[in-house]
Design an enzyme around this catalytic site. Structure first.
Site, short mmCIF file in Angstrom:
data_model
loop_
_atom_site.label_atom_id
_atom_site.label_comp_id
_atom_site.label_asym_id
_atom_site.label_seq_id
_atom_site.Cartn_x
_atom_site.Cartn_y
_atom_site.Cartn_z
N LEU A 183 0.85 -1.19 0.00
CA LEU A 183 0.00 0.00 0.00
C LEU A 183 0.89 1.24 0.00
CD1 LEU A 183 -3.15 -0.22 2.25
CD2 LEU A 183 -2.53 1.69 0.83
N HIS A 184 1.46 1.53 -1.17
CA HIS A 184 2.42 2.63 -1.27
C HIS A 184 1.70 3.97 -1.47
CE1 HIS A 184 2.14 2.85 -5.70
NE2 HIS A 184 2.01 1.53 -5.63
N MET A 185 2.46 5.04 -1.68
CA MET A 185 1.85 6.37 -1.62
C MET A 185 0.76 6.61 -2.66
SD MET A 185 3.54 10.13 -1.58
CE MET A 185 4.34 9.91 -0.01
N ALA A 243 -2.30 4.87 -1.56
CA ALA A 243 -2.88 5.56 -0.40
C ALA A 243 -3.66 6.80 -0.85
CB ALA A 243 -1.78 5.95 0.59
#
Lengths: 84, 157
Positions: free
Chosen positions: A13-15, A18
């Site tokens: 769940l990277h930037m 997100a």
């Protein structure tokens, strides 16, 4: 109402993910939270979503409350189902 | 993860001169070159990669914070730096506000897990209003180093 989802994105769940979650959550008149183990955060807040550090394969609980809870839940879960 | 696992101390910049996103990225990447952590020959390619990532969506995530990042084969392990701007940087942030604290992360292409853990650490610490405020007010490298060391020692929890 809530539903379980699994993080399928190979980078977790990277930037950017997100941000997509946050933008999706903000579209609805609902309070949406994401829980990993015992930690619960607001889906609207990118910084909070990043604190989950959710790696591929981890199971998260998406909870939605409010007028558009059902739509919000479907919207957020669809992101996970599409391997965002 | 801890800040001291990836923040290059000699590259910490308490007084960023840049006022635009590209200038800020260039100045921060150059501080890593100057600290001997990035090869000079890869500087342009690295800056272009970071800017390309920004084009997918700004890493200015609000609250005066940005976390520009990229994967690049010029590093063998995750390296990062931190910069504070007194003037503020126009970063196309989510909230439209200028950015005052920037963390730059460069990961090797095959290590997404450590990148994710660094993002988690940065987010967790910056969520703390005291840490975030003190960082924005820091005016020397020593101030910044002391704050991230205190964060590593859980002194903001």
């Amino acid at each position: 109402m809530n539903r379980l989802v699994t993080v399928a994105n190979p980078e977790g769940l990277h930037m950017r993910v997100a941000l997509m979650i946050s933008e999706c959550a903000k579209k609805y008149n609902a309070t949406v939270t994401i829980t990993k183990n015992t930690e619960t955060v607001s889906a609207r807040d990118v910084l909070q979503v990043l604190t989950l550090g959710a790696v591929p394969g981890v199971t998260l609980t998406i909870d939605a409350q409010g007028e558009q809870a059902s739509e919000a839940l479907n919207g957020i879960c669809a992101l996970f189902e599409n391997n965002v | 993860m801890r800040f001291d696992e990836f923040i290059v101390v000699d590259s910490i910049n308490p007084n960023l001169q840049a006022t635009t996103k590209e200038e800020a990225i260039r100045e921060m990447a150059h501080s890593l070159v100057d600290a001997g952590k990035l090869p000079e020959d890869d500087y342009e390619s690295l800056v272009r990669a970071i800017i390309k990532r920004e084009e997918l969506g700004s890493t200015g995530i609000g609250r005066g914070i940005a976390v520009p990042h990229t994967k690049h084969p010029c590093v063998q392990e995750l390296v990062g730096t931190v910069a504070v701007s007194n003037k503020g940087v126009e970063f196309d942030s989510l909230d439209g506000e200028p950015v005052y604290v920037m963390f730059l992360l460069i990961s090797p292409p095959n290590e997404p897990a450590r990148h994710l853990r660094a993002l988690e650490l940065i987010a967790r610490q910056l969520r703390n209003d005291t840490f975030c405020r003190f960082l924005k007010q820091a005016r020397s490298s020593q101030d910044i180093l002391q704050l991230i060391t205190e964060a590593d020692n859980n002194q903001f929890e």
